[in-house]
Design a protein around this motif. Structure first.
Motif, short mmCIF file in Angstrom:
data_model
loop_
_atom_site.label_atom_id
_atom_site.label_comp_id
_atom_site.label_asym_id
_atom_site.label_seq_id
_atom_site.Cartn_x
_atom_site.Cartn_y
_atom_site.Cartn_z
N LEU A 95 57.77 -76.32 -19.23
CA LEU A 95 56.57 -75.98 -20.00
C LEU A 95 56.62 -76.48 -21.44
O LEU A 95 55.61 -76.89 -22.00
N ALA A 96 57.81 -76.45 -22.02
CA ALA A 96 57.90 -76.64 -23.47
C ALA A 96 58.11 -78.08 -23.90
O ALA A 96 57.76 -78.43 -25.03
N LEU A 97 58.68 -78.91 -23.04
CA LEU A 97 59.07 -80.25 -23.47
C LEU A 97 58.10 -81.31 -22.95
O LEU A 97 57.35 -81.08 -22.00
N THR A 98 58.14 -82.46 -23.58
CA THR A 98 57.38 -83.61 -23.12
C THR A 98 58.35 -84.67 -22.62
O THR A 98 59.56 -84.61 -22.89
N GLU A 99 57.81 -85.62 -21.88
CA GLU A 99 58.67 -86.69 -21.37
C GLU A 99 59.10 -87.62 -22.50
O GLU A 99 58.35 -87.82 -23.46
N PRO A 100 60.32 -88.19 -22.43
CA PRO A 100 61.27 -88.09 -21.32
C PRO A 100 62.23 -86.91 -21.42
O PRO A 100 63.05 -86.70 -20.54
N ARG A 101 62.12 -86.12 -22.53
CA ARG A 101 63.07 -85.01 -22.70
C ARG A 101 62.92 -83.97 -21.61
O ARG A 101 63.91 -83.33 -21.21
N ARG A 102 61.70 -83.78 -21.13
CA ARG A 102 61.48 -82.76 -20.10
C ARG A 102 62.36 -83.02 -18.87
O ARG A 102 63.10 -82.14 -18.41
N THR A 103 62.28 -84.21 -18.35
CA THR A 103 63.06 -84.54 -17.14
C THR A 103 64.55 -84.47 -17.42
O THR A 103 65.32 -83.96 -16.61
N ARG A 104 64.97 -84.98 -18.57
CA ARG A 104 66.40 -84.99 -18.90
C ARG A 104 66.96 -83.58 -18.96
O ARG A 104 68.01 -83.29 -18.35
N TRP A 105 66.28 -82.68 -19.65
CA TRP A 105 66.79 -81.32 -19.78
C TRP A 105 66.64 -80.51 -18.50
O TRP A 105 67.49 -79.66 -18.19
N LYS A 106 65.59 -80.79 -17.73
CA LYS A 106 65.48 -80.13 -16.42
C LYS A 106 66.61 -80.57 -15.49
O LYS A 106 67.14 -79.77 -14.72
N ALA A 107 66.98 -81.84 -15.59
CA ALA A 107 68.08 -82.33 -14.76
C ALA A 107 69.39 -81.63 -15.13
O ALA A 107 70.18 -81.26 -14.25
N TRP A 108 69.62 -81.44 -16.43
CA TRP A 108 70.82 -80.71 -16.85
C TRP A 108 70.78 -79.25 -16.38
O TRP A 108 71.80 -78.70 -15.94
N ALA A 109 69.61 -78.64 -16.45
CA ALA A 109 69.48 -77.25 -15.97
C ALA A 109 69.73 -77.17 -14.47
O ALA A 109 70.38 -76.24 -13.98
N LEU A 110 69.21 -78.16 -13.72
CA LEU A 110 69.43 -78.17 -12.27
C LEU A 110 70.92 -78.37 -11.96
O LEU A 110 71.46 -77.73 -11.05
N ALA A 111 71.57 -79.23 -12.73
CA ALA A 111 73.02 -79.41 -12.54
C ALA A 111 73.77 -78.10 -12.78
O ALA A 111 74.72 -77.77 -12.05
N ALA A 112 73.35 -77.34 -13.79
CA ALA A 112 73.99 -76.04 -14.06
C ALA A 112 73.73 -75.06 -12.92
O ALA A 112 74.63 -74.29 -12.53
N ILE A 113 72.52 -75.08 -12.36
CA ILE A 113 72.21 -74.21 -11.22
C ILE A 113 73.11 -74.55 -10.04
O ILE A 113 73.70 -73.65 -9.41
N ILE A 114 73.23 -75.83 -9.73
CA ILE A 114 74.06 -76.25 -8.60
C ILE A 114 75.52 -75.89 -8.84
O ILE A 114 76.22 -75.42 -7.93
N ALA A 115 75.98 -76.07 -10.07
CA ALA A 115 77.38 -75.74 -10.39
C ALA A 115 77.67 -74.27 -10.21
O ALA A 115 78.69 -73.89 -9.62
N THR A 116 76.77 -73.41 -10.70
CA THR A 116 77.04 -71.96 -10.66
C THR A 116 76.68 -71.33 -9.33
O THR A 116 77.22 -70.27 -8.99
N ALA A 117 75.77 -71.94 -8.57
CA ALA A 117 75.34 -71.35 -7.30
C ALA A 117 76.10 -71.90 -6.10
O ALA A 117 76.17 -71.24 -5.06
N VAL A 118 76.67 -73.11 -6.22
CA VAL A 118 77.34 -73.74 -5.07
C VAL A 118 78.78 -74.14 -5.40
O VAL A 118 79.71 -73.73 -4.71
N VAL A 119 78.95 -74.93 -6.45
CA VAL A 119 80.28 -75.49 -6.71
C VAL A 119 81.28 -74.41 -7.11
O VAL A 119 82.36 -74.30 -6.50
N LEU A 120 80.95 -73.59 -8.10
CA LEU A 120 81.91 -72.57 -8.55
C LEU A 120 82.14 -71.48 -7.51
O LEU A 120 83.29 -71.01 -7.37
#
Length: 490
Positions: A95-120
């Motif tokens: 909601l808060a960011l514009t491209e290309p920062r939106r996609t970049r930061w969402k990708a980092w957030a998704l990586a954190a979700i995958i790390a904490t929900a699956v990898v760890l």
């Protein structure tokens, strides 16, 4: 500038945010239920573990107490909280960011979700297993038995000839259903590829087969993102592959579907790269050869990959104009080109399988095919969520180990479906159709088989996701396709 900000302030939330939230909520609930049902001593084992038991101050462990919400132990609860925090960040970045920062930061957030929900959570169970014994905190075939096959390989023994009664496999599961103690149902690339990692683990004094699965899982996700076009579709595809609850459980507990899935995704990503290079007027031959090699390795890992072969073979000749125009009549003339481009796949498959065929063909056949079809005194039982339950429920057999001609039903259901799907793909030879057809064909095949285990559904869903979300070069002709509508071109 003001107009641009005004437009962004009224922007509709990304549909991928809803998809990621749905996956995360379902995943946390399912993993929590699984740990609660299958791991009764997890709290005590966490508290006494030298690493997990020291991650928090003792006052924190005491405050959390012995009774808590699922998954019922402090480390799991904190990982859940971190996952949900990362999900909130994903939604706010959208909601808060514009491209290309939106996609970049969402990708980092998704990586954190995958790390904490699956990898760890996977790392947590690996550590708990190390402290509790090799038959604990894991799956039987994907981890315990595969580790034993690696040991047999390094000792010069044939994993298909040996049994597993003197391995930790004998301590896992229900005693009356331990027929896998006499069979190894997977193909050689599974343990051959893993052997160097096992040797490295032995050198440092620690090994768990899930380390290999995690490495392939982490490598597969960026490769899968290359199959989609447009930020939302890439993020959504990665999210479905990583966070669908069944596949995530597969990784956490150590079932090996992610092993074959990774090699197929590598094959498809290399195929897409070859296509892009060809479209740019460059030579894509090496990438096509790499694609075929990876597909051959997938086929030498688990027979489920074989069912993709007709659809993958058609993808190899996507540039054959005569096939598109002539339909079925063009398939026979295209066959030499298919075989030529598939040569690396055939070579890798034969190189890995032939030594075991020559060593003991009867044992290989017995372990991989005869056992799964329920033949012999130690054949696999009628099991799972498929139509085989009607055979049991209607009393058509006396017990789960009784023979029944499932192959007749499978042939009647799968053969016309295969012909129909191939005809559809010949007319519109795209990655999306190939993956969608493969997933649905595999679903029907296993639904009518002797067993449809729940982990197969996570694997099938992965290919339905690729079919729905991957880039389709013929999107202009596919109005209404969810994988193409509104997809940006860059």
């Amino acid at each position: 500038m003001a107009a641009s900000l005004s437009k962004e302030s009224g922007r509709r939330p990304g549909w991928d945010v809803f998809l990621v939230a749905l996956l995360v909520f379902a995943l946390l609930q399912v993993v929590g239920l699984a740990e609660q049902a299958a791991l009764p001593h997890r709290l005590q084992d966490v508290l006494r573990h030298p690493i997990l038991g020291s991650l928090l101050p003792q006052a924190g462990y005491a405050a959390m107490g012995e009774v808590g919400p699922r998954p019922g132990e402090p480390i799991g609860l904190l990982l859940n909280a971190l996952t949900l925090g990362a999900l909130i960040a994903y939604a706010l970045f959208d909601l808060a960011l514009t491209e290309p920062r939106r996609t970049r930061w969402k990708a980092w957030a998704l990586a954190a979700i995958i790390a904490t929900a699956v990898v760890l959570p996977t790392v947590k169970l690996i550590l708990l297993r190390e402290g509790s014994g090799p038959a604990s905190y894991t799956h039987d075939g994907g981890v315990i038995q595969t580790e034993a096959t690696i040991q047999y390989l390094l000792a010069g023994k044939n994993p298909y000839t040996e049994d597993y009664v003197d391995t930790p496999m004998a301590e896992w599961g229900f005693s009356e259903y331990r027929t896998a103690l006499y069979h190894y149902p997977y193909l050689p690339w599974t343990f051959i590829f893993s052997a160097p990692f096992y040797l490295l683990g032995q050198a440092v004094g620690f090994y768990d087969q899930r380390i290999v699965y995690l490495l392939l899982f982490a490598t597969m996700l960026p490769a899968a993102a290359k199959l989609a076009e447009g930020a939302a579709f890439r993020l959504a595809l990665v999210a479905v592959l990583a966070l669908n609850p069944i596949m995530a459980l597969d990784v956490i507990f150590g079932q090996n579907d992610v092993f074959v899935l990774a090699w197929i995704v590598f094959a498809l990503a290399a195929w897409r790269t070859a296509l892009q290079r060809r479209s740019a007027g460059q030579d894509g031959g090496r990438w096509l050869a790499l694609s075929a090699l990876c597909f051959g390795l997938a086929c030498a890992s688990k027979p489920t990959a074989w069912f993709l072969a007709p659809f993958y073979g058609l993808l190899l000749v996507q540039d054959n104009a005569h096939l598109r125009q002539a339909g079925w009549r063009g398939l026979w003339p295209a066959l030499p080109m298919i075989l030529k481009r598939a040569a690396p796949a055939l070579g890798a498959f034969l190189l890995l399988l032939l030594p075991y065929v020559l060593w003991d063909a009867a044992s290989l056949y017995d372990d991989v095919w005869r056992w799964s079809s329920g033949q012999g005194p130690t054949g696999y039982q009628i099991w799972g969520w498929g139509a085989s339950n009607f055979v049991l429920g209607l009393g058509l057999v006396s017990n789960r180990f009784a023979p029944w001609p499932f192959w007749i039903v499978q042939t009647l259901a799968a053969t016309p479906l295969l012909l129909w799907f191939m005809a559809r793909q010949i007319g519109r030879n795209t990655l999306t159709l190939a993956c969608w057809h493969y997933g649905l064909f595999l679903f029907v095949f296993f639904y009518t088989s002797r067993f449809l285990n729940e982990n197969y559904l996570g694997y099938i869903l992965a290919f339905l996701a690729i079919g729905a979300l991957a880039f389709d070069a013929h999107s202009a002709d596919a109005a209404g396709s969810p994988g193409n509508v509104g997809a940006p071109t860059s």
